[in-house]
Design a protein around this motif. Structure first.
Motif, PDB file in Angstrom:
ATOM      1  N   SER A 239       0.807  -1.221   0.000  1.00  0.00           N
ATOM      2  CA  SER A 239       0.000   0.000   0.000  1.00  0.00           C
ATOM      3  C   SER A 239       0.836   1.264   0.000  1.00  0.00           C
ATOM      4  N   TYR A 240       2.161   1.133  -0.160  1.00  0.00           N
ATOM      5  CA  TYR A 240       3.071   2.279  -0.090  1.00  0.00           C
ATOM      6  C   TYR A 240       2.958   2.985   1.268  1.00  0.00           C
ATOM      7  N   GLY A 241       2.615   2.198   2.293  1.00  0.00           N
ATOM      8  CA  GLY A 241       2.435   2.777   3.621  1.00  0.00           C
ATOM      9  C   GLY A 241       3.718   3.337   4.204  1.00  0.00           C
ATOM     10  N   ALA A 242       4.841   2.634   4.015  1.00  0.00           N
ATOM     11  CA  ALA A 242       6.108   3.134   4.558  1.00  0.00           C
ATOM     12  C   ALA A 242       6.494   4.447   3.885  1.00  0.00           C
ATOM     13  N   ALA A 243       6.313   4.522   2.564  1.00  0.00           N
ATOM     14  CA  ALA A 243       6.619   5.770   1.862  1.00  0.00           C
ATOM     15  C   ALA A 243       5.689   6.888   2.315  1.00  0.00           C
ATOM     16  N   LEU A 244       4.434   6.546   2.587  1.00  0.00           N
ATOM     17  CA  LEU A 244       3.489   7.555   3.051  1.00  0.00           C
ATOM     18  C   LEU A 244       3.878   8.067   4.434  1.00  0.00           C
ATOM     19  N   LEU A 245       4.300   7.163   5.325  1.00  0.00           N
ATOM     20  CA  LEU A 245       4.741   7.591   6.653  1.00  0.00           C
ATOM     21  C   LEU A 245       5.914   8.557   6.552  1.00  0.00           C
ATOM     22  N   ARG A 246       6.866   8.229   5.692  1.00  0.00           N
ATOM     23  CA  ARG A 246       8.032   9.106   5.560  1.00  0.00           C
ATOM     24  C   ARG A 246       7.641  10.459   4.948  1.00  0.00           C
ATOM     25  N   ALA A 247       6.814  10.412   3.891  1.00  0.00           N
ATOM     26  CA  ALA A 247       6.447  11.665   3.231  1.00  0.00           C
ATOM     27  C   ALA A 247       5.643  12.566   4.166  1.00  0.00           C
ATOM     28  N   TRP A 248       4.657  11.987   4.854  1.00  0.00           N
ATOM     29  CA  TRP A 248       3.732  12.809   5.639  1.00  0.00           C
ATOM     30  C   TRP A 248       4.370  13.291   6.943  1.00  0.00           C
ATOM     31  N   LEU A 249       5.064  12.391   7.629  1.00  0.00           N
ATOM     32  CA  LEU A 249       5.564  12.736   8.955  1.00  0.00           C
ATOM     33  C   LEU A 249       6.973  13.312   8.918  1.00  0.00           C
TER      34      LEU A 249
ATOM     35  N   ALA B 266      10.675  15.908  -6.518  1.00  0.00           N
ATOM     36  CA  ALA B 266       9.584  15.138  -7.112  1.00  0.00           C
ATOM     37  C   ALA B 266       9.008  15.836  -8.335  1.00  0.00           C
ATOM     38  N   LEU B 267       8.867  17.149  -8.279  1.00  0.00           N
ATOM     39  CA  LEU B 267       8.360  17.873  -9.435  1.00  0.00           C
ATOM     40  C   LEU B 267       9.329  17.793 -10.608  1.00  0.00           C
ATOM     41  N   ALA B 268      10.632  17.827 -10.288  1.00  0.00           N
ATOM     42  CA  ALA B 268      11.619  17.689 -11.358  1.00  0.00           C
ATOM     43  C   ALA B 268      11.532  16.312 -12.001  1.00  0.00           C
ATOM     44  N   LEU B 269      11.370  15.272 -11.186  1.00  0.00           N
ATOM     45  CA  LEU B 269      11.233  13.929 -11.744  1.00  0.00           C
ATOM     46  C   LEU B 269       9.977  13.832 -12.596  1.00  0.00           C
TER      47      LEU B 269
ATOM     48  N   PRO C 259      -1.259   8.102  -6.040  1.00  0.00           N
ATOM     49  CA  PRO C 259      -1.194   9.534  -6.367  1.00  0.00           C
ATOM     50  C   PRO C 259       0.154  10.177  -6.071  1.00  0.00           C
ATOM     51  N   LEU C 260       0.848   9.671  -5.090  1.00  0.00           N
ATOM     52  CA  LEU C 260       2.148  10.227  -4.719  1.00  0.00           C
ATOM     53  C   LEU C 260       3.297   9.392  -5.258  1.00  0.00           C
ATOM     54  N   PHE C 261       3.046   8.587  -6.279  1.00  0.00           N
ATOM     55  CA  PHE C 261       4.072   7.632  -6.701  1.00  0.00           C
ATOM     56  C   PHE C 261       5.356   8.328  -7.112  1.00  0.00           C
ATOM     57  N   LEU C 262       5.276   9.364  -7.920  1.00  0.00           N
ATOM     58  CA  LEU C 262       6.501  10.030  -8.372  1.00  0.00           C
ATOM     59  C   LEU C 262       7.211  10.717  -7.207  1.00  0.00           C
ATOM     60  N   PHE C 263       6.449  11.235  -6.263  1.00  0.00           N
ATOM     61  CA  PHE C 263       7.090  11.795  -5.067  1.00  0.00           C
ATOM     62  C   PHE C 263       7.821  10.700  -4.301  1.00  0.00           C
ATOM     63  N   PHE C 264       7.124   9.560  -4.093  1.00  0.00           N
ATOM     64  CA  PHE C 264       7.757   8.438  -3.402  1.00  0.00           C
ATOM     65  C   PHE C 264       8.999   7.966  -4.162  1.00  0.00           C
ATOM     66  N   ALA C 265       8.888   7.868  -5.488  1.00  0.00           N
ATOM     67  CA  ALA C 265      10.010   7.355  -6.280  1.00  0.00           C
ATOM     68  C   ALA C 265      11.217   8.280  -6.186  1.00  0.00           C
ATOM     69  N   ALA C 266      10.981   9.595  -6.293  1.00  0.00           N
ATOM     70  CA  ALA C 266      12.105  10.530  -6.188  1.00  0.00           C
ATOM     71  C   ALA C 266      12.764  10.426  -4.824  1.00  0.00           C
ATOM     72  N   ASP C 267      11.959  10.329  -3.778  1.00  0.00           N
ATOM     73  CA  ASP C 267      12.511  10.213  -2.429  1.00  0.00           C
ATOM     74  C   ASP C 267      13.234   8.887  -2.253  1.00  0.00           C
TER      75      ASP C 267
END
Length: 929
Positions: free
Chosen positions: A578-588, A890-893, A686-694
Motif C-alpha cells: 500500500s506504499y504505507g512506509a513511503a506515506l509515513l516518511r512523506a507525511w511525517l 519530485a516535481l523535477a522527476l 497519487p504520490l508515486f513520483l514523489f515516493f520514487a524521487a525520495d
C-alpha cells in the motif's frame, strides 16, 4: 308553505339578556309550561345551536359581552353543585361558594342541563384565540376546574375537559390551568369515566397541557402517563386510540424518567409495538415516534427490546431511508433511537440479527447524514468486544469510514442525559460532570463493561486494551461549579495506575469527538492480522491526517495504533503493497501530505511529527531485517505481481539499512531497474513520483553516503570572472591583426575572422578553409542556417576564446523555453562544425542558467528536452541531489518523465548513473544492476 314563526330566541339580544339575568339572579326561575323549559334553558340552547355556530357567531357573542355573564353563570353553577368531600387545589373560593345562597336552588337535572349547555357554548367559543384570551382575562379557568372537581357526570366532565383543552392551546392559559390544579382531576377522570367521548376530551386536554418540558414533567410526576398507557392496553375504539397515541407522543417528547416508568408500568410497551403496524397512518407514525422517544431512557430500553421495539424502529428507519422514504429530518429521531438501543447487550444482539449493522454502516456512508456520524460511531463502540459483529463491520468497510471520522466537519454528537446511559448495570448511576459529549455519552457503558469500577476511574489515559482497572486513585480536589463559556472543556488530567507504569509517566489523553472512532480502530488494530483493514491507504491517511492536523496534542491512542501496526510482522507486506512506509516518511518526516501534492504549498514539518515518523520507520526496519521480513520482501520482489514488485523496490530504501539486503534485492536482483522502468507507466499511487524521487535519493545516500555531488556540476569556466576575449580585437575599427576572412550569415551580417585560427579550431573548418573546397580561395565564406546570436559563440570559439562569456549569449533567460531557441541552434551548429569543446561550454552555460541556484523543477524538463547526454546527466544530478527540496525533487522527476515520453532509455541510464555514483560511460561504471 308558510315561513316558520320567529321566536324570541332568534334574537341574540334576547339570549344575552336571559344569560345576564340568570348570572345575576341565580339558576332558578319559572318554567314555561308550554315548552317545559325555563327561559334560560331556551336561551342557552339557541346560543349553542344557532348563534355561536353561525358564521362569525363566536366573534359577535364575544363582542356583545356574552363571555362575562356566561362565566358568571358557570361560577354560580359550580357553587350550586355538590360540594367536594375535601378541598383541593382547584376548589372554588369562598366568595363563589357564597353565591349559592342567591336565588332558589335549581333541581339537579336542571343544573346538569344548564351546565351542559353553558360548558358547550364556552368550549365552542374557546376554539378562537380572542375568546381564549378573554376567558383567561375574566378568570374563567378556576370555575372550570371547580366544576371538574365537583360534578362527576360524564357529559359535564366531557365538556369541561373540552373547554380546558381548548384553553390550553394558549401558553399563558396552559400555565394557569396547571396552577389551578386541573391535572390531578383530569387524571382521576381517566380512571373513573367510561364514556369514550369523555375520555377523548380528557386525553386531548392532557395532550394540550404538555406544551413545554416543564409541563410534560409535571404531568408525568402527577401520574398522567400510566392511566393513558392502561387505556391503550385495554384496546379502546379507534378514535380513542388515536387520541391516546397523540397524547403519549406529546408527553414522551424529551422523555423523562417518570414518563418512561409509568408507561412501562401501565403495560403500554406491547400495545405501542403492535400499533406500529396500524393501518391508519396517523396512529402508526405517532406510535413509532413514541417508541423512539422512549429510547432516551435507559431503564425502559431492555423491556422495549423484548417487546419487539428494536425490529420496529429498524424497519421504519430502513423504510424512510429507501427510495420512496422521507427526508433526513424525519429520520433523525429514529437514528437517535437506534443508536441508543446499542447501549444494552440484549438490544445489540437483536439489532445485529435484524440487520442493524448494515443500516448503521449505510448511515456512515451517506454524506447527507454527516451530522449523525459521531452518534453512529459512538453507538458502534457498543460492539467493541462482539467478535462476530466486529467481523461483519470490518467486512462492510467500517475501518476507512472510521479513519475519515477522525478529521472533517461532521456535526458534533448531541449530548444525552445520564438517564440515557446503559441499563445493563442500572445501579451504577453517576453525577453529571463537564465532559466532552462523546465521553459523556459512553461513560456508563464503559463502566458497565467492566473497564472501570466507577466514573472516577475513567481517566484520560484509559484504553480498552489495558488490564482491568485497579482500585480508584485518591480523590481529586473539588471541581469549580462556576459555569464555563465556549465549548465544553476536556476533563482535567487524571492518572490511572497500570501494571508497569508509574503515575508520573502517565500523560493526559483527551477524549473528544474522535474518541469513539479511535477506540474502535484500536480494537481492530489488536487483531492478529489487522493489515487487511487498517494498513490501507484510506485508513493510514485518516490516522495521519488526525495526528498531524489535530489543533492540540493528538490522542496517544492514535500513536499507539500506528506503533502497533508497524510492530506487527503480519502488517509488513501490507505496508509495502500500500506504499504505507513511503506515506509515513512523506507525511511525517518530510511534511508532504497527499493534499499538498503536486502544489508547492507545504505544512510545517513539526519536530514531534518527524520523530514519530522516524520511530515508525524504524519499527518497520526491524520487521524488514528479521528473517521473516527478509523472506517476505524477497518473495514480493521476485514472485509478486508487477504492482507488488514495484512497490517493494520503491519501499526497500526506506526500511532496509543492511547493505547485504538492499544490494541483493535492488542491485543484484534488479529491483532498481524495475523501479526506474515503472516511472513512465501509469502511477499506481497519487504520490508515486514523489515516493520514487525520495526513494532514489535515499538509495543514492545508501550507495554513496559520503559523496555529495555539486549542484549544478562544476563548470570549467568561471563565468563570474570571464577569461580575456581573443576575438574582440578583430571587431574594432582598427583590428589587430587585420582579418583575412569574413563569414557571411543568412541575415547578411559579415563577421570578421582569421583563416589560420579558424582552420585549426576543428576538422570541419580545416577542410573548408584549407582544403580543396572553393571556400579555401574565398574571402567571404557563407555560413548557412545560423542566426547572429548562434554564430557569436562559434566565432569566439574559433579564435581560441574559452570562458570569455560568449557561450551565455544565445541562452534564453530562466523561464523561457529552450526548444527552438538560439541555444538549441548554437548547440546544433557546434555539433555540425565538429566543435566538441564549444558543445560542452554551451551545455555548461545552459546548466548554469537553468539548473543553477535560481533554477526550478520546471526547468529540468526543458533542459532534458534538448536531448544532450551531458545535460540529461545534469538533470538527473539536479533531481536526485541530497540537498534538494523533496517537493522540487519530485516535481523535477515528474517533468523528466513527461519530457522523456516513450524514449525512457536515456533517462533511466542517467538516473541509474546518479544513484550508483558513476558518470555515464565512465570507467568502472557498474550499471548492470
Amino acid at each position: 308553505m308558510a315561513a316558520a314563526k320567529p321566536t324570541l330566541t332568534d334574537s341574540l339580544s334576547f339570549c344575552l339578556a336571559q344569560l345576564t339575568a340568570a348570572a345575576g339572579e341565580g339558576l332558578g326561575g319559572g318554567k314555561d309550561t308550554a315548552t317545559n323549559e325555563t327561559p334560560l334553558g331556551r336561551a342557552l340552547l339557541a346560543l349553542r345551536t344557532r348563534h355561536v355556530k353561525a358564521a362569525g357567531g363566536i366573534e359577535r357573542f364575544r363582542a356583545r359581552g356574552g363571555l362575562r355573564p356566561l362565566l358568571a353563570l358557570l361560577r354560580r353553577a359550580a357553587a350550586a353543585g355538590p360540594a367536594p368531600s375535601q378541598a383541593g387545589p382547584g376548589s372554588a373560593p369562598s366568595s363563589v361558594e357564597s353565591a349559592a345562597s342567591a336565588g332558589p336552588a335549581p333541581s339537579p337535572a336542571r343544573l346538569r342541563k344548564t351546565l351542559d349547555l353553558a360548558l358547550s357554548i364556552l368550549a365552542n367559543c374557546c376554539t378562537e384565540g380572542a375568546c381564549r384570551a378573554e376567558v383567561r382575562r375574566l378568570g374563567g379557568i378556576l370555575p372550570l376546574v371547580t366544576i371538574l372537581q365537583c360534578v362527576k357526570t360524564d357529559s359535564i366532565q366531557n365538556r369541561t375537559a373540552r373547554a380546558l383543552g381548548n384553553l390550553a392551546m394558549e401558553p399563558e392559559s396552559c400555565g394557569d390551568i396547571h396552577s389551578a390544579g386541573a391535572v390531578p382531576l383530569l387524571v382521576e377522570s381517566l380512571t373513573a369515566c367510561q364514556d369514550s367521548q369523555c375520555l377523548q376530551s380528557v386525553v386531548r386536554a392532557l395532550r394540550n397541557l404538555a406544551d413545554s418540558p416543564q409541563h410534560r414533567l409535571a404531568l408525568a410526576q402527577q401520574g398522567a402517563v400510566r392511566p393513558l398507557a392502561e387505556l391503550l392496553a385495554a384496546a379502546p375504539d379507534p378514535a380513542l386510540t388515536l387520541a391516546l397515541v397523540r397524547a403519549l407522543l406529546e408527553l414522551s417528547r424529551g422523555c423523562s424518567r417518570a414518563c418512561a416508568e409509568q408507561l412501562s408500568l401501565g403495560g403500554g410497551l406491547g400495545p405501542l409495538v403492535s400499533l406500529a403496524s396500524h393501518p391508519k397512518k396517523a396512529v402508526r407514525e405517532a406510535t413509532i415516534l413514541i417508541l423512539a422517544n422512549l429510547c432516551a431512557q435507559g431503564l425502559v430500553r431492555p423491556a422495549l427490546g423484548n417487546a419487539g421495539g428494536v425490529e420496529v424502529l429498524l424497519g421504519e428507519l430502513r423504510r424512510r431511508r429507501g427510495p420512496n422514504g422521507a427526508g433526513p429530518a424525519s429520520q433523525q429521531p429514529l437514528v437517535r433511537a437506534v443508536c441508543l438501543l446499542c447501549r444494552e447487550a440484549i438490544n445489540r444482539a437483536r439489532l445485529r440479527d435484524a440487520g442493524g449493522l448494515e443500516l448503521l454502516m449505510g448511515l456512515l456512508r451517506d454524506p447527507r447524514a454527516s451530522a449523525w456520524h459521531p452518534r453512529v460511531v459512538a453507538a458502534l463502540v457498543g460492539f467493541l468486544y462482539d467478535t462476530g459483529a466486529l467481523g461483519r463491520l470490518q467486512a462492510l468497510g467500517l475501518v476507512p469510514l472510521l479513519a475519515g471520522q477522525l478529521c472533517g466537519d461532521a456535526g458534533d454528537e448531541e449530548e444525552e442525559g445520564r438517564e440515557a446511559a446503559s441499563w445493563d448495570f442500572p445501579e451504577e448511576r453517576t453525577p453529571e460532570r463537564a465532559q466532552a459529549g462523546s465521553f459523556r455519552s459512553l461513560r456508563s457503558w464503559l463502566i458497565s463493561e467492566g473497564y472501570a469500577a466507577g466514573p472516577g476511574d475513567i481517566s484520560p489515559d484509559w484504553s480498552p486494551e489495558r488490564c482491568p482497572p485497579p482500585p480508584p486513585p485518591p480523590p481529586e480536589p473539588a471541581e469549580p461549579t462556576s459555569p464555563t463559556l465556549g465549548p465544553t472543556p476536556l476533563r482535567s488530567p487524571r492518572t490511572l495506575r497500570t501494571p508497569g507504569r508509574s503515575p508520573a509517566a502517565t500523560s493526559e489523553e483527551p477524549w473528544g469527538r474522535e474518541g469513539p472512532a479511535l477506540l474502535l480502530l484500536s480494537r481492530f488494530s489488536q487483531a492478529p492480522d489487522p493489515s487487511g483493514a487498517l494498513v490501507t491507504g484510506p485508513a493510514l491517511c485518516g490516522l495521519l491526517a488526525y495526528v498531524t492536523g489535530s489543533p492540540g496534542p493528538p490522542s496517544p491512542r492514535a500513536l499507539r495504533i500506528l506503533a502497533r501496526l508497524t510492530c506487527n510482522p503480519a502488517c509488513l507486506e501490507a505496508f509495502v503493497r500500500s506504499y504505507g512506509a513511503a506515506l509515513l516518511r512523506a507525511w511525517l518526516v518530510l511534511g508532504v501530505a497527499p493534499d499538498d501534492w503536486p502544489t508547492l504549498r507545504a505544512r510545517p514539518a513539526r519536530r514531534q511529527h518527524r520523530e514519530l515518523g522516524e520511530m515508525l520507520l524504524q519499527n518497520l526496519t526491524v520487521q524488514a531485517e528479521s528473517p521473516f521480513g527478509v523472506g517476505a520482501l524477497t518473495h514480493l520482489l521476485l514472485s509478486g505481481s508487477p504492482e507488488d514488485r514495484v512497490a517493494c523496490a520503491l519501499t526497500l530504501p526506506f526500511i532496509c539499512r543492511k547493505p547485504s539486503l538492499w544490494r541483493r534485492l535492488l542491485l543484484d536482483q534488479g529491483g532498481l531497474r524495475l523501479l526506474l522502468s515503472a516511472l513512465t507507466r501509469p502511477a499506481p499511487h497519487p504520490l508515486f513520483l514523489f515516493f520514487a524521487a525520495d526513494s532514489l535519493s535515499c538509495l543514492q545516500g545508501l550507495v554513496s553516503p559520503t559523496v555529495i555531488p555539486a549542484l549544478p556540476p562544476p563548470m570549467p569556466l568561471d563565468l563570474d570572472a570571464p577569461s580575456p576575449c581573443l576575438y574582440e580585437p578583430l571587431l574594432g575599427p582598427a583590428p589587430i591583426p587585420a582579418p583575412d576572412l569574413h563569414f557571411l550569415l543568412d541575415s547578411g551580417l559579415r563577421l570578421p575572422a582569421q583563416r589560420a585560427a579558424s582552420a585549426t579550431a576543428s576538422p570541419f573548418f580545416r577542410a573548408l578553409l584549407a582544403g580543396s573546397f572553393a571556400e579555401a580561395q574565398m574571402n567571404l565564406v557563407p555560413l548557412r542556417g545560423l542566426s547572429p546570436s548562434a554564430a557569436w559563440p562559434i566565432l569566439h570559439h574559433l579564435h581560441g576564446c574559452r570562458g570569455c562569456g560568449a557561450a551565455l549569449g544565445p541562452i534564453p533567460p530562466l523561464g523561457q523555453p529552450l526548444l527552438g531557441s538560439e541555444a538549441e541552434e548554437a548547440l546544433e551548429a557546434a555539433g555540425r562544425f565538429l566543435l566538441p569543446g564549444l558543445e560542452e561550454e554551451l551545455e555548461e552555460a545552459v546548466g548554469h542558467i537553468h539548473l543553477g541556484p535560481h533554477g526550478g523543477p520546471e526547468s529540468v524538463g526543458e533542459v532534458f528536452r534538448l536531448g544532450r547526454p551531458r545535460l540529461v546527466a545534469h538533470c538527473a544530478r539536479w533531481t536526485l541531489g541530497p540537498g534538494q527540496c523533496p517537493r522540487k525533487r519530485a516535481l523535477a522527476l515528474m517533468g523528466l518523465v513527461e519530457a522523456a515520453g516513450e524514449e525512457t532509455g536515456p533517462l533511466m541510464e542517467a538516473l541509474l548513473a546518479v544513484v550508483m555514483g558513476v558518470e555515464l560511460g565512465g570507467k568502472g561504471s557498474s550499471l548492470d544492476c
